[in-house]
Design a protein around this motif. Structure first.
Motif, PDB file in Angstrom:
ATOM      1  N   ASN A 169       7.045  14.718   2.329  1.00 52.63           N
ATOM      2  CA  ASN A 169       7.123  13.292   2.611  1.00 52.63           C
ATOM      3  C   ASN A 169       8.243  12.636   1.813  1.00 52.63           C
ATOM      4  O   ASN A 169       8.355  12.827   0.603  1.00 52.63           O
ATOM      5  CB  ASN A 169       5.780  12.633   2.255  1.00 52.63           C
ATOM      6  N   VAL A 170       9.085  11.876   2.489  1.00 56.52           N
ATOM      7  CA  VAL A 170      10.161  11.127   1.844  1.00 56.52           C
ATOM      8  C   VAL A 170       9.677   9.692   1.638  1.00 56.52           C
ATOM      9  O   VAL A 170       9.311   9.013   2.599  1.00 56.52           O
ATOM     10  CB  VAL A 170      11.446  11.141   2.686  1.00 56.52           C
ATOM     11  N   VAL A 171       9.676   9.237   0.395  1.00 56.42           N
ATOM     12  CA  VAL A 171       9.147   7.903   0.092  1.00 56.42           C
ATOM     13  C   VAL A 171      10.242   6.896  -0.262  1.00 56.42           C
ATOM     14  O   VAL A 171       9.964   5.712  -0.457  1.00 56.42           O
ATOM     15  CB  VAL A 171       8.110   7.968  -1.060  1.00 56.42           C
ATOM     16  N   PHE A 172      11.471   7.371  -0.336  1.00 57.10           N
ATOM     17  CA  PHE A 172      12.563   6.481  -0.748  1.00 57.10           C
ATOM     18  C   PHE A 172      13.876   7.067  -0.234  1.00 57.10           C
ATOM     19  O   PHE A 172      14.093   8.273  -0.320  1.00 57.10           O
ATOM     20  CB  PHE A 172      12.584   6.393  -2.279  1.00 57.10           C
ATOM     21  N   ILE A 173      14.742   6.202   0.309  1.00 59.90           N
ATOM     22  CA  ILE A 173      16.036   6.654   0.822  1.00 59.90           C
ATOM     23  C   ILE A 173      17.118   5.661   0.428  1.00 59.90           C
ATOM     24  O   ILE A 173      16.927   4.450   0.544  1.00 59.90           O
ATOM     25  CB  ILE A 173      16.040   6.769   2.368  1.00 59.90           C
ATOM     26  N   THR A 174      18.244   6.168  -0.040  1.00 58.15           N
ATOM     27  CA  THR A 174      19.420   5.310  -0.240  1.00 58.15           C
ATOM     28  C   THR A 174      20.667   6.159  -0.056  1.00 58.15           C
ATOM     29  O   THR A 174      20.661   7.356  -0.344  1.00 58.15           O
ATOM     30  CB  THR A 174      19.401   4.648  -1.636  1.00 58.15           C
ATOM     31  N   SER A 230       0.830  -1.210   0.000  1.00 55.13           N
ATOM     32  CA  SER A 230       0.000   0.000   0.000  1.00 55.13           C
ATOM     33  C   SER A 230       0.862   1.256   0.000  1.00 55.13           C
ATOM     34  O   SER A 230       0.533   2.255  -0.643  1.00 55.13           O
ATOM     35  CB  SER A 230      -0.954   0.010   1.195  1.00 55.13           C
ATOM     36  N   HIS A 231       2.011   1.191   0.697  1.00 54.02           N
ATOM     37  CA  HIS A 231       2.924   2.344   0.695  1.00 54.02           C
ATOM     38  C   HIS A 231       3.433   2.620  -0.708  1.00 54.02           C
ATOM     39  O   HIS A 231       3.594   3.777  -1.109  1.00 54.02           O
ATOM     40  CB  HIS A 231       4.101   2.078   1.631  1.00 54.02           C
ATOM     41  N   HIS A 258       3.938   0.111  -7.465  1.00 53.24           N
ATOM     42  CA  HIS A 258       4.756   1.244  -7.919  1.00 53.24           C
ATOM     43  C   HIS A 258       4.094   2.567  -7.582  1.00 53.24           C
ATOM     44  O   HIS A 258       2.884   2.640  -7.353  1.00 53.24           O
ATOM     45  CB  HIS A 258       5.021   1.148  -9.421  1.00 53.24           C
ATOM     46  N   ILE A 259       4.917   3.595  -7.496  1.00 55.21           N
ATOM     47  CA  ILE A 259       4.463   4.975  -7.296  1.00 55.21           C
ATOM     48  C   ILE A 259       5.004   5.802  -8.452  1.00 55.21           C
ATOM     49  O   ILE A 259       6.208   5.770  -8.736  1.00 55.21           O
ATOM     50  CB  ILE A 259       4.987   5.584  -5.984  1.00 55.21           C
ATOM     51  N   GLU A 260       4.132   6.552  -9.103  1.00 52.85           N
ATOM     52  CA  GLU A 260       4.566   7.408 -10.209  1.00 52.85           C
ATOM     53  C   GLU A 260       4.790   8.842  -9.720  1.00 52.85           C
ATOM     54  O   GLU A 260       4.532   9.187  -8.576  1.00 52.85           O
ATOM     55  CB  GLU A 260       3.534   7.375 -11.332  1.00 52.85           C
TER      56      GLU A 260
END
Length: 812
Positions: A341-346, A255-256, A307-309
């Motif tokens: 909002n941060v949806v991805f971190i690397t 869902s995220h 996936h998130i677009e």
């Protein structure tokens, strides 16, 4: 008790609400029920659109409001009978209050978060009140006001729930309630001062979960318009199917990362109390849907792909970050303070860069803020100005058991690489429930289909073909595909779809696959085409496992292979021009094929459907070396000289060969020896030798005048003129008791082609019809050569060779 939540599509109109009431009625016979409803259809969007229009034009805002009002009163008319007047009066009063708010927005020219929350709350206030009264007509029901029960802070548009007060309110209300069914509005809440707040878009699911947790419900049911959580978005991946059972953690991950069937915060309250969540379909209520629980039944290691677009990557980079603490803290604090909002971190292990993904509409603001935060370091050249990359998407592979299965990451990225999906960034949590990658958003659909095929459709592989040239060979190829469709699926687990077809004038495309029963009619009614427009259409379609097939003998078509290969689109061709062009171009196509993981197959360049090139490749790959090749490689010339004698004319035999499809459209290409020269050149190159076409000695038997003709008509006229010349050639061989064969030879790095007298003890003597034969003399076959013999010309065998190359690609 059970809590049932119904989304906007489930309550979009009177017909759908009737289905909802049937479901609630059946459930309420077994247990008490709390029903949480969203606004009707797209009402919330329309309410907010009206508010924004009110800033500029109150007339338009009132028109939007009137349309919303019309829908609601139509539902009242259809579903409420005994209490219609009282319900209509209450809804009218609510619409009047809403209109007053719009007018206030217009007069004050101000639209605050507080006002937006109040405006957007009306959707659920309308729907819950109307549905509750429609329910009273059928069973024991009452309306509950969520704004009296769910208490939040003062964040009007995304309230943080005060669970202590909310739990107290909900339990107090339901302890006093004696009715079998309570209908409540989702999404809406209030702060301590009683002012309306909301739980954020998608908050109706969250509301339902809060009620379920506080009431210790037996089950929370989320009713929507699909039969559960799917292995991928079924609107994008047609082969996607519902997941029967899944864990809370897996559902949260999916869902995220964009699985819109469930609002991400929904799971937390239910998880805390370990209340099962079931995703159900209002329009297929008997379907079991998806069960979300603590201990789901064991299934596949990968549970789903999401996936998130519309994502942007923001990169903080520079040598000045290495070994210096605090950069990460400052970055995330800056974004958090502005509610980005941060949806991805690397982060690279060298500490040289930190990369985060945010929604694209937040990216400009984030760049300005971060450039300011790190302005000193940027000015001193310790780090670079913030880098922003737009038009991206995040794709995620999710499964709780993935950590126990080695190689899943490799499978994921290999599959994406084979289909030319470039990965910009990668993240994998230590729990190994999720592997995420940032890709170009235009590749999202292809990536989803690629990964779904990799992890969920291992038994059936799909190829998508784009066919240029539908003459004799192309037509037979399409016929063979159509004929073998069922066999391929049942026996090879292979689904081949023809997505695009073109000839020199028209092209036709169908993303679901062209019907090969009537492709001719479809093509005739297609759109105009050029090589460039066809290529752009293929590129734009962006299908997985794409193959471009060239059934022509056209040089211009051969010149576009590189463009396809660079898009990781495989090329299959019977057109010899590319492989017989300059050695540099031949090697370049091979190199690009390897670089972009796209096959470049041309088995039919030599011997039509005979496995000559494939056999030669296997010899070379296994360490053998070719020293000499002797071959009859022209089915057309073999046919001509097998049928030409003193009782026939050379002109008529050549005409017959062309009529039966043994020659190129221009028969002079075959008879001049150019076609044979190209074939021996290709074999020499595939054997590892560097030759150009001009290096091959060609002893033509045609008169110079025939060679100089420019049209088929003039060529055939010259054959009539020089009939005596051809008869002399025949008689010279006949006197020696020999047969005429056009032979290609390669030895000691040199090649030649020409007409030869073949004695009766030679392997070529009894070569009949349009057959080809090739002899490979190698380290392993020095005296008794490897011999390959069979039909070497004709539309059917050439088409079957093309077909065989397609199967080779499928088996890779």
């Amino acid at each position: 008790m059970k809590v049932l939540k119904f989304g906007g599509s489930s309550v979009a109109n009177s017909e759908n609400i009737t289905k909802v009431l049937d479901i609630v009625a059946k459930t309420s016979k077994e247990t008490k029920v709390a029903v949480v409803v969203s606004a009707f259809g797209k009402t919330t969007d329309k309410l907010l659109a009206g508010a924004n229009e009110a800033l500029m034009d109150i007339t338009i805002a009132k028109e939007i409001l009137e349309a919303i009002k019309s829908l609601h009163f139509q539902i009242i008319e259809d579903l409420i009978f005994t209490n219609k007047k009282a319900v209509s009066e209450e809804i009218t009063a609510m619409f009047n209050r809403l209109q007053s708010i719009y007018e206030g927005v217009f007069l004050l020219q101000e639209l605050s978060d507080k006002t937006l929350a109040k405006v957007s709350s009306f959707g659920e206030r309308f729907s819950s009140f109307i549905i509750a009264n429609a329910a009273k007509e059928l069973f024991d029901a009452i309306h509950g006001e969520s704004r009296d029960l769910i208490i939040t802070n003062n964040d009007y548009l995304s309230g943080q729930v005060n669970f202590k007060l909310t739990n107290k309110n909900i339990n107090s209300f339901f302890d006093k309630n004696k009715h079998q069914v309570v209908v409540l509005g989702g999404f809406i809440s209030a702060n301590l001062e009683g002012e309306t707040t909301t739980l954020g878009r998608g908050g109706s699911d969250y509301s339902a979960s809060i009620y379920a947790a506080d009431l210790n419900a037996d089950e929370l049911q989320i009713w929507t318009d699909v039969s559960g959580m799917y292995t991928a978005n079924p609107r994008v991946v047609k082969q996607a199917y519902p997941i029967s059972e899944i864990s809370y953690e897996e559902a949260m991950e999916l869902s995220h990362f964009g699985a819109k069937v469930l609002y991400p915060p929904t799971i937390q309250p239910a998880l805390r109390k370990e209340i099962p969540i079931r995703i159900k379909n209002t329009f297929d209520p008997e379907n079991l849907g998806t069960l979300i629980s603590k201990n789901p039944k064991k299934g596949t290691d990968v549970k789903g792909i999401s996936h998130i677009e519309n994502i942007s990557l923001i990169t903080l980079e520079g040598g000045g970050m290495i070994g210096i603490p605090g950069f990460s803290k400052r970055l995330f604090e800056t974004l958090s303070q502005q509610k980005i909002n941060v949806v991805f971190i690397t982060q690279a292990s060298s500490e040289h860069s930190i990369c985060v993904g945010v929604y694209e509409n937040d990216a400009p603001k984030a760049k300005l803020l971060l450039d300011e935060t790190f302005s000193i370091e940027i000015d001193r050249k310790k780090i670079k100005p913030i880098i922003v990359e737009n038009e991206l998407a995040i794709i995620a592979v999710v499964g709780e058991s993935m950590k126990n299965h080695q190689g899943l990451s490799g499978q994921m990225f290999s599959a994406l690489g084979r289909n030319n999906v470039n990965v910009r960034a990668i993240a994998q949590g230590s729990s190994e429930k999720n592997i995420s990658a940032v890709i170009n958003k235009y590749d999202a659909e292809k990536a989803l289909n690629t990964l779904h095929e990799q992890f969920f459709e291992e038994k059936t592989k799909q190829l998508n073909l784009f066919v240029t040239g539908v003459g004799n060979v192309g037509e037979r190829f399409l016929a063979q595909l159509h004929q073998q469709k069922k066999f391929l699926k049942e026996n090879l687990k292979l689904k081949i779809r023809v997505i695009g077809i073109s000839n020199s004038r028209k092209m036709v495309f169908d993303t679901t696959g062209i019907n090969l029963k009537n492709w001719k009619e479809l093509l005739e009614n297609g759109e105009p085409t050029t090589l460039d427009t066809f290529y752009e259409k293929v590129k734009k379609s962006n299908h997985i496992n794409s193959v471009f097939i060239d059934n022509t003998a056209n040089q211009q078509v051969s010149e576009v292979y590189e463009k396809y290969l660079r898009q990781s689109i495989s090329v299959v061709t019977c057109n010899k021009i590319a492989c017989a062009s300059s050695f540099e171009n031949y090697k370049n196509l091979k190199r690009i094929s390897r670089k972009y993981n796209a096959s470049f197959l041309f088995e039919t360049n030599v011997g039509a459907g005979l496995p000559i090139i494939d056999t030669l490749k296997n010899l070379i790959n296994s360490g053998d070396r070719v020293h000499k090749i002797q071959a009859v490689l022209s089915g057309s010339l073999n046919f001509v000289f097998n049928n030409f004698n003193e009782d026939s004319t050379f002109h008529d035999v050549v005409g017959q060969a062309q009529k039966e499809g043994f020659t190129e459209p221009d028969p002079k290409i075959d008879l001049s020896g150019v076609d044979v020269a190209r074939k021996i050149l290709i074999l020499a190159r595939e054997s590892g030798y560097q030759l150009e076409l001009e290096d091959i000695a060609n002893s033509s038997f045609l008169p110079e005048e025939s060679l100089q003709t420019t049209t088929n008509k003039d060529f055939y006229a010259s054959l009539i003129k020089y009939e005596n010349h051809f008869q002399d050639i025949y008689k010279e061989a006949d006197v020696k008791d020999c047969r005429l064969k056009y032979v290609a030879e390669f030895s000691n790095g040199k090649a030649n082609v020409g007409l030869q007298h073949i004695a009766s003890d030679h392997p070529f003597y009894n070569l009949e019809g349009s057959d080809n034969i090739v002899l490979f003399f190698t380290d392993r076959y020095p005296e008794n050569p490897m011999l390959i013999k069979g039909a070497g010309a004709g539309a059917d065998v050439t088409a079957s060779g093309i077909f065989a190359d397609v199967i080779r690609i499928a088996n890779q």
